[in-house]
Design a protein around this motif. Sequence first.
Motif, PDB file in Angstrom:
ATOM      1  N   SER A  72       0.184   5.871  -7.214  1.00  0.00           N
ATOM      2  CA  SER A  72       0.909   6.446  -6.086  1.00  0.00           C
ATOM      3  C   SER A  72      -0.127   6.902  -5.072  1.00  0.00           C
ATOM      4  O   SER A  72      -1.311   6.593  -5.192  1.00  0.00           O
ATOM      5  N   ASN A  73       0.318   7.659  -4.059  1.00  0.00           N
ATOM      6  CA  ASN A  73      -0.652   8.137  -3.071  1.00  0.00           C
ATOM      7  C   ASN A  73      -1.492   9.296  -3.609  1.00  0.00           C
ATOM      8  O   ASN A  73      -2.318   9.850  -2.886  1.00  0.00           O
ATOM      9  N   THR A  74      -1.278   9.655  -4.851  1.00  0.00           N
ATOM     10  CA  THR A  74      -2.075  10.738  -5.445  1.00  0.00           C
ATOM     11  C   THR A  74      -2.888  10.272  -6.644  1.00  0.00           C
ATOM     12  O   THR A  74      -3.518  11.083  -7.313  1.00  0.00           O
TER      13      THR A  74
ATOM     14  N   PRO B 283       4.686  -2.444   5.929  1.00  0.00           N
ATOM     15  CA  PRO B 283       3.391  -1.903   5.543  1.00  0.00           C
ATOM     16  C   PRO B 283       2.272  -2.878   5.897  1.00  0.00           C
ATOM     17  O   PRO B 283       2.450  -4.088   5.875  1.00  0.00           O
TER      18      PRO B 283
ATOM     19  N   SER C  29     -10.009   1.860  -1.148  1.00  0.00           N
ATOM     20  CA  SER C  29      -9.967   3.309  -1.321  1.00  0.00           C
ATOM     21  C   SER C  29     -10.856   3.669  -2.505  1.00  0.00           C
ATOM     22  O   SER C  29     -11.343   2.797  -3.223  1.00  0.00           O
TER      23      SER C  29
ATOM     24  N   THR D 208      -2.008  -3.558  -0.296  1.00  0.00           N
ATOM     25  CA  THR D 208      -1.249  -2.600   0.500  1.00  0.00           C
ATOM     26  C   THR D 208      -2.123  -1.489   1.054  1.00  0.00           C
ATOM     27  O   THR D 208      -2.036  -1.152   2.242  1.00  0.00           O
ATOM     28  N   THR D 209      -2.971  -0.894   0.236  1.00  0.00           N
ATOM     29  CA  THR D 209      -3.793   0.229   0.695  1.00  0.00           C
ATOM     30  C   THR D 209      -5.170  -0.192   1.156  1.00  0.00           C
ATOM     31  O   THR D 209      -5.921   0.621   1.688  1.00  0.00           O
TER      32      THR D 209
ATOM     33  N   ASP E  15      -0.570  -3.106  -4.825  1.00  0.00           N
ATOM     34  CA  ASP E  15      -1.968  -3.008  -5.252  1.00  0.00           C
ATOM     35  C   ASP E  15      -2.152  -3.490  -6.693  1.00  0.00           C
ATOM     36  O   ASP E  15      -3.287  -3.718  -7.134  1.00  0.00           O
TER      37      ASP E  15
ATOM     38  N   ASP F 194      -8.215   9.505  -8.741  1.00  0.00           N
ATOM     39  CA  ASP F 194      -7.400  10.104  -7.683  1.00  0.00           C
ATOM     40  C   ASP F 194      -7.461   9.297  -6.385  1.00  0.00           C
ATOM     41  O   ASP F 194      -7.215   9.821  -5.301  1.00  0.00           O
TER      42      ASP F 194
ATOM     43  N   ASP G 237      -6.118   6.577  -3.584  1.00  0.00           N
ATOM     44  CA  ASP G 237      -4.800   6.215  -3.063  1.00  0.00           C
ATOM     45  C   ASP G 237      -4.350   4.880  -3.640  1.00  0.00           C
ATOM     46  O   ASP G 237      -5.152   3.978  -3.882  1.00  0.00           O
ATOM     47  N   SER G 238      -3.040   4.741  -3.828  1.00  0.00           N
ATOM     48  CA  SER G 238      -2.471   3.523  -4.381  1.00  0.00           C
ATOM     49  C   SER G 238      -1.047   3.364  -3.889  1.00  0.00           C
ATOM     50  O   SER G 238      -0.408   4.342  -3.508  1.00  0.00           O
ATOM     51  N   ASP G 239      -0.545   2.114  -3.898  1.00  0.00           N
ATOM     52  CA  ASP G 239       0.823   1.873  -3.464  1.00  0.00           C
ATOM     53  C   ASP G 239       1.306   0.562  -4.069  1.00  0.00           C
ATOM     54  O   ASP G 239       0.520  -0.213  -4.637  1.00  0.00           O
TER      55      ASP G 239
END
Length: 235
Positions: free
Chosen positions: A215-217, A26, A169, A165-166, A191, A184, A186-188
């Motif tokens: 998460s990505n949501t 990643p 956002s 990581t992201t 982070d 809402d 993005d996250s991973d």
Amino acid sequence: MAGEGIEKEESVEKIRVDVELVNESPQSYYNHKYRPVPGGCRIEREREAACTVGAPATDSSGNSYLLSAAHCWEGEDAGESEGYQPSSGRSSVIATRNSSKWKLDSSSGDEWDACALDVTGVNTSHQFASNSGDNSYERGIAGVLSKEWIEDNDESDEIHKRGRTTGSSSGNITLTGDVTYRTDADSDDGDSGGPHYYINRRGNALITGIHKSGSNTGARACYAELIENEFDVYI
């Protein structure tokens, strides 16, 4: 009709095809060397557990801290309580866990997951890390926004976040709780510990929370105001 009743055979030469499987790592953001150490940069433990710095903080005696997520600093040995930045070589210890400023009830849900790490041998900067190279910075950190402000502005204002990581956002608030809120954005993984913030009219960041999970949501953070009060520090 010419050719009728004649089966035409086509000879196809067998060609060997070797398929190489490549595992792509990643993207890692904000992993340069920053001195002084800002908010939003990557920080790593000895056992390769990489997280993100939320924001610098100070207590009434002038001692310096780095806010992050408590679950990043679990464990009893030195390698699980020391933070390295940059991660290369894991030789530059910049922070250590302070047991009196570490609170973990759960790494998920509306519960505590935050800490204030003791700063070791470096200065800190009330700016965010830039991804442009060593000692690159952007956007000043001007303080925090209250839990009440976040609850009152539910779903109406954009909240930004940063993570190793992201990267950068943003999203809108979708849920507020007693200790945490969700957006809402993005996250991973990785982070965790990073800053959530609102950009004021002057273009500065006001910290709203410290990232704990997502998460990505969506992304969940502990309220910055509660962290300041719990650990007796201020951003």
